[in-house]
Design an enzyme around this catalytic site. Structure first.
Site, PDB file in Angstrom:
ATOM      1  N   ASP A  66       0.925  -1.281   0.088  1.00  0.00           N
ATOM      2  CA  ASP A  66      -0.045  -0.131  -0.061  1.00  0.00           C
ATOM      3  C   ASP A  66       0.741   1.269  -0.088  1.00  0.00           C
ATOM      4  O   ASP A  66       1.976   1.453   0.953  1.00  0.00           O
ATOM      5  CB  ASP A  66      -0.782  -0.069   1.137  1.00  0.00           C
ATOM      6  CG  ASP A  66      -1.862   1.027   1.502  1.00  0.00           C
ATOM      7  OD1 ASP A  66      -1.736   2.187   0.711  1.00  0.00           O
ATOM      8  OD2 ASP A  66      -2.694   0.977   2.238  1.00  0.00           O
ATOM      9  N   ASN A  93       1.820   5.798 -10.145  1.00  0.00           N
ATOM     10  CA  ASN A  93       0.658   5.732 -10.745  1.00  0.00           C
ATOM     11  C   ASN A  93      -0.569   5.283  -9.826  1.00  0.00           C
ATOM     12  O   ASN A  93      -1.914   5.558 -10.309  1.00  0.00           O
ATOM     13  CB  ASN A  93       0.704   4.473 -12.074  1.00  0.00           C
ATOM     14  CG  ASN A  93      -0.611   4.070 -12.546  1.00  0.00           C
ATOM     15  OD1 ASN A  93      -1.121   4.829 -13.372  1.00  0.00           O
ATOM     16  ND2 ASN A  93      -1.132   2.913 -11.947  1.00  0.00           N
ATOM     17  N   TYR A 166     -10.203  14.801  -4.789  1.00  0.00           N
ATOM     18  CA  TYR A 166      -9.512  14.180  -5.822  1.00  0.00           C
ATOM     19  C   TYR A 166      -8.865  15.464  -6.323  1.00  0.00           C
ATOM     20  O   TYR A 166      -7.566  15.223  -6.744  1.00  0.00           O
ATOM     21  CB  TYR A 166     -10.120  13.284  -6.918  1.00  0.00           C
ATOM     22  CG  TYR A 166      -9.383  12.631  -7.765  1.00  0.00           C
ATOM     23  CD1 TYR A 166      -8.559  11.726  -7.537  1.00  0.00           C
ATOM     24  CD2 TYR A 166     -10.070  12.731  -9.157  1.00  0.00           C
ATOM     25  CE1 TYR A 166      -7.872  11.194  -8.654  1.00  0.00           C
ATOM     26  CE2 TYR A 166      -9.228  12.111 -10.224  1.00  0.00           C
ATOM     27  CZ  TYR A 166      -8.361  11.407  -9.968  1.00  0.00           C
ATOM     28  OH  TYR A 166      -7.656  10.482 -11.236  1.00  0.00           O
ATOM     29  N   LYS A 170      -4.732  15.519  -6.496  1.00  0.00           N
ATOM     30  CA  LYS A 170      -3.892  15.566  -7.775  1.00  0.00           C
ATOM     31  C   LYS A 170      -3.121  16.775  -8.102  1.00  0.00           C
ATOM     32  O   LYS A 170      -1.967  17.099  -8.606  1.00  0.00           O
ATOM     33  CB  LYS A 170      -4.577  15.270  -8.960  1.00  0.00           C
ATOM     34  CG  LYS A 170      -5.258  13.687  -8.883  1.00  0.00           C
ATOM     35  CD  LYS A 170      -4.250  12.747  -8.902  1.00  0.00           C
ATOM     36  CE  LYS A 170      -4.676  11.152  -9.481  1.00  0.00           C
ATOM     37  NZ  LYS A 170      -3.406  10.282  -9.531  1.00  0.00           N
TER      38      LYS A 170
HETATM   39  N1  LIG Z   1      -8.566   6.055 -15.896  1.00  0.00           N
HETATM   40  C1  LIG Z   1      -8.817   7.210 -16.023  1.00  0.00           C
HETATM   41  O1  LIG Z   1     -10.011   7.733 -16.549  1.00  0.00           O
HETATM   42  C2  LIG Z   1      -8.055   8.089 -15.184  1.00  0.00           C
HETATM   43  C3  LIG Z   1      -8.427   9.640 -15.582  1.00  0.00           C
HETATM   44  C4  LIG Z   1      -7.431  10.494 -14.751  1.00  0.00           C
HETATM   45  C5  LIG Z   1      -6.552  10.010 -13.915  1.00  0.00           C
HETATM   46  N2  LIG Z   1      -6.442   8.706 -13.775  1.00  0.00           N
HETATM   47  C6  LIG Z   1      -5.152   8.276 -12.863  1.00  0.00           C
HETATM   48  O2  LIG Z   1      -4.387   7.273 -13.602  1.00  0.00           O
HETATM   49  C7  LIG Z   1      -3.807   6.436 -12.432  1.00  0.00           C
HETATM   50  C8  LIG Z   1      -4.326   4.896 -12.975  1.00  0.00           C
HETATM   51  O3  LIG Z   1      -5.456   4.837 -13.050  1.00  0.00           O
HETATM   52  P1  LIG Z   1      -6.401   3.596 -13.670  1.00  0.00           P
HETATM   53  O4  LIG Z   1      -7.804   4.130 -13.987  1.00  0.00           O
HETATM   54  O5  LIG Z   1      -5.725   2.700 -14.329  1.00  0.00           O
HETATM   55  O6  LIG Z   1      -6.733   2.922 -12.154  1.00  0.00           O
HETATM   56  P2  LIG Z   1      -7.254   1.573 -11.494  1.00  0.00           P
HETATM   57  O7  LIG Z   1      -8.144   1.739 -10.607  1.00  0.00           O
HETATM   58  O8  LIG Z   1      -7.804   0.812 -12.861  1.00  0.00           O
HETATM   59  O9  LIG Z   1      -6.169   0.629 -11.082  1.00  0.00           O
HETATM   60  C9  LIG Z   1      -5.398   1.113  -9.957  1.00  0.00           C
HETATM   61  C10 LIG Z   1      -4.644  -0.041  -9.310  1.00  0.00           C
HETATM   62  O10 LIG Z   1      -4.062   0.956  -8.262  1.00  0.00           O
HETATM   63  C11 LIG Z   1      -3.915  -0.135  -7.261  1.00  0.00           C
HETATM   64  N3  LIG Z   1      -4.151   0.760  -6.085  1.00  0.00           N
HETATM   65  C12 LIG Z   1      -4.945   1.654  -5.570  1.00  0.00           C
HETATM   66  N4  LIG Z   1      -4.706   2.034  -4.626  1.00  0.00           N
HETATM   67  C13 LIG Z   1      -3.279   1.819  -4.026  1.00  0.00           C
HETATM   68  C14 LIG Z   1      -2.474   1.957  -3.197  1.00  0.00           C
HETATM   69  N5  LIG Z   1      -2.619   2.707  -1.948  1.00  0.00           N
HETATM   70  N6  LIG Z   1      -1.448   1.095  -3.033  1.00  0.00           N
HETATM   71  C15 LIG Z   1      -1.018   0.455  -4.155  1.00  0.00           C
HETATM   72  N7  LIG Z   1      -1.731   0.201  -5.062  1.00  0.00           N
HETATM   73  C16 LIG Z   1      -3.236   0.872  -5.339  1.00  0.00           C
HETATM   74  C17 LIG Z   1      -5.549  -0.781  -7.305  1.00  0.00           C
HETATM   75  O11 LIG Z   1      -5.355  -1.935  -6.532  1.00  0.00           O
HETATM   76  C18 LIG Z   1      -5.364  -0.786  -8.834  1.00  0.00           C
HETATM   77  O12 LIG Z   1      -5.111  -2.373  -9.140  1.00  0.00           O
HETATM   78  C19 LIG Z   1      -4.476   6.839 -11.281  1.00  0.00           C
HETATM   79  O13 LIG Z   1      -3.724   7.797 -10.604  1.00  0.00           O
HETATM   80  C20 LIG Z   1      -5.548   7.674 -11.588  1.00  0.00           C
HETATM   81  O14 LIG Z   1      -6.035   8.668 -10.742  1.00  0.00           O
HETATM   82  C21 LIG Z   1      -6.997   7.791 -14.317  1.00  0.00           C
END
Ligand SMILES: NC(=O)c1ccc[n+]([C@@H]2O[C@H](COP(=O)([O-])OP(=O)(O)OC[C@H]3O[C@@H](n4cnc5c(N)ncnc54)[C@H](O)[C@@H]3O)[C@@H](O)[C@H]2O)c1
Length: 262
Positions: A66, A93, A166, A170
């Site tokens: 985590d 990420n 959020y 960010k």
């Molecule tokens: N998908 C989108 O539309 C989007 C848009 C803007 C920003 N983001 C950002 O992109 C990044 C990736 O997003 P995604 O959609 O691929 O995410 P997702 O939720 O599909 O996958 C994220 C992974 O991170 C892991 N995770 C979450 N909290 C954690 C922690 N405290 N420690 C370790 N692991 C942890 C989760 O278990 C999950 O497997 C994130 O930072 C998110 O905020 C995503």
């Protein structure tokens, strides 16, 4: 001409890489020759992506952990150094609403919430970035080389009314990155952010699998499709590579033209 953006001999740590954008970043870096530490809160997800990399002939280690747990992150970084080599590239990420929540669920207005509700957003998106950066940068300073790439959101650049905390977390990560870039530049380390619009990942499936919601959302996007994990992963690879050595302290949108950077 030599092949560009190779990461041979480099070790990368990608947090939250068990699915979605992080998984694609891990696969992309491995394909370019890096040894990849795949972290996720859920160990089985991390192991499965690491196994995918190894099956394709790469070097990878899956690590549950985590990012909000500072001592755990420190131990994880030590394990990576022992098993794969010292970390040259950190990709922050892990994000969204933390591991246990759906970031797209309808939320009450900010003024009806309190510290307990804010904590998962701030924990993973801001403190998690501080923790992993704090644990990896000393080694980069020692070796005079490093790359830190942090995934933020356009919510942090332009604000999102339903994702207020959020947005703040960010934006905080981006401000932190600018300060960090100035502090570490003379040590051969760069720090940048990549700011995403909606990318089709399991984490945001509630929104991206609802056809009506997608149609309404895409009206605000110049390029009328959702992002795919490869869209940010390709830019992250570039920023993580040796070729990006004169780029630091920046935030690059990868968002289908939802907002422009000036
Ligand atoms: N998908 C989108 O539309 C989007 C848009 C803007 C920003 N983001 C950002 O992109 C990044 C990736 O997003 P995604 O959609 O691929 O995410 P997702 O939720 O599909 O996958 C994220 C992974 O991170 C892991 N995770 C979450 N909290 C954690 C922690 N405290 N420690 C370790 N692991 C942890 C989760 O278990 C999950 O497997 C994130 O930072 C998110 O905020 C995503």
């Amino acid at each position: 001409m030599a092949e560009l953006f190779r990461l041979d001999g480099r070790t990368v740590l990608v947090t939250g890489a068990g699915q979605g954008v992080g998984r694609q970043v891990a696969l992309t870096c491995a394909a370019q020759g890096a040894a990849v530490a795949v972290n996720d809160y859920y160990r089985d997800r991390a192991e499965s992506v690491a196994e995918e990399i190894r099956a394709a002939g790469g070097r990878a280690l899956g690590l549950g952990g985590d990012v909000t747990d500072f001592d755990g992150v420190t131990r994880l970084v030590d394990t990576v150094a022992q098993d794969l080599g010292p970390i040259d590239i950190l990709v922050n990420n892990a994000g969204n609403a933390g591991p246990a929540q759906d970031p797209m669920r309808p939320a009450p207005p900010f003024w009806e919430t309190g510290p307990k509700e804010w904590e998962p957003w701030l924990g993973t998106n801001l403190y998690g970035v501080l923790n992993t950066t704090r644990a990896t940068v000393p080694g980069m300073v020692e070796r005079g080389y490093g790359r830190v790439v942090t995934v933020i959101s356009d919510a942090g650049r332009v604000g999102e009314p339903h994702l207020v905390v959020y947005s703040g977390a960010k934006a905080g990560a981006a401000g932190f990155t600018r300060g960090l870039a100035k502090a570490v530049g003379r040590h051969g380390i760069t720090a940048n952010c990549v700011s995403l619009g909606p990318v089709r990942t399991p984490g945001v499936a509630t929104a991206t699998e609802d056809a009506d919601q997608v149609k309404a959302m895409l009206r605000n996007y110049v390029v009328r499709r959702l992002g795919e994990p490869a869209d940010p992963a390709n830019l992250i690879l570039f920023l993580a590579s040796g070729e990006a050595s004169w780029i630091t302290g920046q935030t690059y949108p990868v968002n289908g033209g939802y907002s422009f950077a000036v």
